[in-house]
Design a protein around this motif. Structure first.
Motif, mmCIF file in Angstrom:
data_model
loop_
_atom_site.group_PDB
_atom_site.id
_atom_site.type_symbol
_atom_site.label_atom_id
_atom_site.label_comp_id
_atom_site.label_asym_id
_atom_site.label_seq_id
_atom_site.Cartn_x
_atom_site.Cartn_y
_atom_site.Cartn_z
ATOM 1 N N THR A 72 0.849 -1.187 0.000
ATOM 2 C CA THR A 72 0.000 0.000 0.000
ATOM 3 C C THR A 72 0.884 1.236 0.000
ATOM 4 O O THR A 72 1.839 1.331 0.793
ATOM 5 N N ILE A 73 0.593 2.190 -0.888
ATOM 6 C CA ILE A 73 1.290 3.475 -0.869
ATOM 7 C C ILE A 73 0.286 4.596 -0.599
ATOM 8 O O ILE A 73 -0.898 4.478 -0.929
ATOM 9 N N GLY A 74 0.774 5.644 0.005
ATOM 10 C CA GLY A 74 -0.060 6.803 0.306
ATOM 11 C C GLY A 74 0.331 7.993 -0.556
ATOM 12 O O GLY A 74 1.523 8.244 -0.766
ATOM 13 N N LEU A 75 -0.671 8.710 -1.037
ATOM 14 C CA LEU A 75 -0.486 9.950 -1.800
ATOM 15 C C LEU A 75 -1.230 11.051 -1.061
ATOM 16 O O LEU A 75 -2.425 10.921 -0.804
ATOM 17 N N ARG A 76 -0.582 12.131 -0.732
ATOM 18 C CA ARG A 76 -1.152 13.128 0.171
ATOM 19 C C ARG A 76 -1.338 14.502 -0.470
ATOM 20 O O ARG A 76 -0.481 14.976 -1.204
ATOM 21 N N ALA A 77 -2.479 15.129 -0.167
ATOM 22 C CA ALA A 77 -2.745 16.530 -0.508
ATOM 23 C C ALA A 77 -3.234 17.240 0.743
ATOM 24 O O ALA A 77 -3.838 16.627 1.632
ATOM 25 N N ASP A 78 -2.979 18.544 0.829
ATOM 26 C CA ASP A 78 -3.414 19.339 1.983
ATOM 27 C C ASP A 78 -4.673 20.122 1.620
ATOM 28 O O ASP A 78 -4.905 20.475 0.462
ATOM 29 N N MET A 79 -5.501 20.439 2.628
ATOM 30 C CA MET A 79 -6.830 21.001 2.358
ATOM 31 C C MET A 79 -7.030 22.438 2.831
ATOM 32 O O MET A 79 -7.961 23.104 2.360
ATOM 33 N N ASP A 80 -6.236 22.920 3.770
ATOM 34 C CA ASP A 80 -6.565 24.195 4.424
ATOM 35 C C ASP A 80 -6.042 25.399 3.649
ATOM 36 O O ASP A 80 -5.078 25.318 2.887
ATOM 37 N N ALA A 81 -6.712 26.535 3.885
ATOM 38 C CA ALA A 81 -6.356 27.802 3.257
ATOM 39 C C ALA A 81 -5.614 28.683 4.260
ATOM 40 O O ALA A 81 -5.190 28.216 5.324
ATOM 41 N N LEU A 82 -5.476 29.971 3.930
ATOM 42 C CA LEU A 82 -4.737 30.915 4.766
ATOM 43 C C LEU A 82 -5.609 32.111 5.143
ATOM 44 O O LEU A 82 -6.520 32.483 4.394
ATOM 45 N N PRO A 83 -5.316 32.753 6.279
ATOM 46 C CA PRO A 83 -6.087 33.935 6.689
ATOM 47 C C PRO A 83 -5.611 35.209 5.970
ATOM 48 O O PRO A 83 -4.980 36.086 6.566
ATOM 49 N N ILE A 84 -5.918 35.281 4.677
ATOM 50 C CA ILE A 84 -5.473 36.379 3.815
ATOM 51 C C ILE A 84 -6.665 36.880 3.018
ATOM 52 O O ILE A 84 -7.491 36.079 2.562
ATOM 53 N N ASN A 85 -6.766 38.185 2.809
ATOM 54 C CA ASN A 85 -7.779 38.750 1.918
ATOM 55 C C ASN A 85 -7.291 38.674 0.478
ATOM 56 O O ASN A 85 -6.253 39.249 0.139
ATOM 57 N N GLU A 86 -8.033 37.966 -0.361
ATOM 58 C CA GLU A 86 -7.617 37.764 -1.743
ATOM 59 C C GLU A 86 -7.722 39.041 -2.565
ATOM 60 O O GLU A 86 -8.665 39.818 -2.427
ATOM 61 N N LYS A 87 -6.735 39.231 -3.481
ATOM 62 C CA LYS A 87 -6.719 40.405 -4.341
ATOM 63 C C LYS A 87 -6.617 40.054 -5.821
ATOM 64 O O LYS A 87 -6.345 40.921 -6.646
ATOM 65 N N THR A 88 -6.852 38.780 -6.168
ATOM 66 C CA THR A 88 -6.658 38.379 -7.567
ATOM 67 C C THR A 88 -7.720 38.943 -8.495
ATOM 68 O O THR A 88 -7.466 39.160 -9.683
ATOM 69 N N GLY A 89 -8.940 39.135 -8.000
ATOM 70 C CA GLY A 89 -10.026 39.581 -8.862
ATOM 71 C C GLY A 89 -10.514 38.536 -9.836
ATOM 72 O O GLY A 89 -11.298 38.838 -10.756
ATOM 73 N N ARG A 90 -10.127 37.285 -9.650
ATOM 74 C CA ARG A 90 -10.532 36.211 -10.556
ATOM 75 C C ARG A 90 -12.007 35.871 -10.363
ATOM 76 O O ARG A 90 -12.554 36.048 -9.253
ATOM 77 N N PRO A 91 -12.661 35.359 -11.399
ATOM 78 C CA PRO A 91 -14.084 34.986 -11.245
ATOM 79 C C PRO A 91 -14.297 33.941 -10.152
ATOM 80 O O PRO A 91 -15.389 33.862 -9.585
ATOM 81 N N TRP A 92 -13.296 33.141 -9.884
ATOM 82 C CA TRP A 92 -13.415 32.093 -8.868
ATOM 83 C C TRP A 92 -12.748 32.510 -7.540
ATOM 84 O O TRP A 92 -12.430 31.685 -6.709
ATOM 85 N N ALA A 93 -12.574 33.802 -7.342
ATOM 86 C CA ALA A 93 -11.926 34.292 -6.122
ATOM 87 C C ALA A 93 -12.708 33.879 -4.881
ATOM 88 O O ALA A 93 -13.907 33.579 -4.941
ATOM 89 N N SER A 94 -12.031 33.897 -3.759
ATOM 90 C CA SER A 94 -12.635 33.527 -2.484
ATOM 91 C C SER A 94 -13.902 34.327 -2.209
ATOM 92 O O SER A 94 -13.945 35.541 -2.420
ATOM 93 N N THR A 95 -14.922 33.630 -1.740
ATOM 94 C CA THR A 95 -16.170 34.289 -1.334
ATOM 95 C C THR A 95 -16.210 34.519 0.177
ATOM 96 O O THR A 95 -17.220 34.986 0.696
ATOM 97 N N VAL A 96 -15.115 34.186 0.859
ATOM 98 C CA VAL A 96 -15.068 34.290 2.318
ATOM 99 C C VAL A 96 -14.053 35.374 2.698
ATOM 100 O O VAL A 96 -12.848 35.185 2.503
ATOM 101 N N PRO A 97 -14.503 36.493 3.211
ATOM 102 C CA PRO A 97 -13.562 37.550 3.581
ATOM 103 C C PRO A 97 -12.508 37.058 4.570
ATOM 104 O O PRO A 97 -12.810 36.334 5.519
#
Length: 387
Positions: A72-97
């Protein structure tokens, strides 16, 4: 062999997953909605087992190969974000201030989801693939929490692998090295106690500002005079708090900062020298210094054999000319280090192209990298569990 045709075809769907996750960032262990979304996808893919609540809010998907029993092998990804206000302006930008995926964990999840979908459909391997979705990488030690909750033993994981995007490295390229690839990250605070008084009568005081200033200068000798110059060590003072008025010498001052190291010897030495320097300088001037030293993530150390396997998988996707197998160590930290202490494995960097840096409000994961990451995971799993 290039990027999998399947991965290229899946890129549009993986991008949708990534954008959904980017719009709804969650912090540390509070990733219930994120983990719920991941679990729902894994069940739709036909993953054999989906186990939630490991390490508080982590989850695992188990995929059995069609060729029978094996490792058995394990492949890992992380899930959490950061406490930062996004400034990208992308259509998929964060909806959580105040919250955003500024480190690309949304992309990491999307790539591992894509690989899980492929592996659950094809099952062209012997043994089991365990896909690991971990909470609280950004300072919460979620990797350690999952290990302490029995991750490795419960799922009989023999090897474990991780991946992180790397701004500045071209899309489609990979970077890895055996041995230390990311640093241990520690923090320190030094409380300096003196004797306050009138700024016009410094001779009646024990000035903690002067003591602190001398400590800041002397700490620079840890790297320049106490560490082997061919090694790598960072000691940075990032905080200095003292006083509240121009005519008052305060009674206390406080320093704070970080230490980054790649070996246990340098880590121990830095703590010892910090203590000796702070206490010695303060005592010489009649004051007192109290050091609080907190060890956080250990160094991320790739195992030699597993690094070769990871590099071979990357070469199968990108070609030898696009895989740097001797990248310089990076002084950032990563709690995948705990998993590499528990099992042999390797951590690899995936190119994110010419993007803003990590932990930056203008950062965004590059969707063009998704197919490359999915292909890497698949090649690695199939090669390590060849039927």
């Amino acid at each position: 062999m290039p990027v999998l045709n399947y991965a290229a075809e899946l890129q549009s769907q993986a991008t949708e997953w990534r954008h959904h996750l980017h719009r709804h960032p969650e912090l540390l262990y509070d990733v219930e909605a994120t983990a719920g979304f991941i679990a729902e996808q894994l069940r739709q893919f036909g993953v054999d087992e989906v186990v939630e609540g490991i390490g508080r809010t982590g989850l695992v998907g188990v995929i059995h190969g069609r060729a029978g029993e094996g490792r058995t092998i394990g492949l890992r990804a992380d899930m959490d974000a950061l406490p930062i206000n996004e400034k990208t302006g992308r259509p998929w930008a964060s909806t959580v201030p105040g919250k955003m995926h500024a480190c690309g964990h949304d992309g990491h999840m999307a790539m591992l989801l894509g690989a899980a979908k492929y592996l659950a459909e094809t099952r062209n391997f012997k043994g089991r693939v365990v896909v690991i979705f971990q909470p609280a990488e950004e300072g919460g030690g979620g990797g350690k929490a999952m290990i302490e909750d029995g991750l490795m033993e419960r799922f009989s994981i023999a090897e474990v692998y991780g991946m992180h995007n790397f701004p500045g490295l071209p899309v489609g390229e990979f970077a890895i090295r055996p041995g230390p690839i990311m640093a241990a990250t520690d923090e320190f605070r030094i409380l300096i106690r003196g004797k306050g008084g009138h700024a016009a009568q410094p001779h009646t005081t024990i000035d903690p500002v002067v003591i602190g200033s001398q400590i800041v200068g002397a700490l620079q000798t840890i790297v320049s005079r106490s560490a082997d110059p061919v090694g790598a060590l960072v000691v940075s003072v990032t905080e200095f708090h003292a006083g509240f008025a121009h005519n008052v010498i305060p009674s206390e001052a406080e320093l704070g900062g970080t230490v980054r190291s790649f070996t246990p010897e340098n880590r121990d030495m830095a703590e010892q020298r910090l203590t000796a320097i702070a206490e010695g300088i303060a005592a010489a001037q009649g004051g007192e210094a109290v050091l609080t030293y907190t060890r956080n993530y250990p160094p991320t150390v790739n195992h030699e054999e597993e690094t070769r396997h990871a590099a071979d998988a990357a070469i199968a996707v990108a070609g030898a000319e696009a895989v740097n197998t001797a990248v310089a160590p990076w002084t950032a930290a990563e709690d995948f280090s705990y998993m590499l202490e528990a099992r042999p494995g390797a951590f690899i960097m995936l190119g994110n192209g010419d993007s803003a840096g990590l932990h930056n409000p203008d950062y965004d994961f590059n969707d063009e990298a998704l197919a490359h990451g999915i292909s890497y995971w698949v090649r690695l799993a199939e090669a390590r569990l060849a039927a």
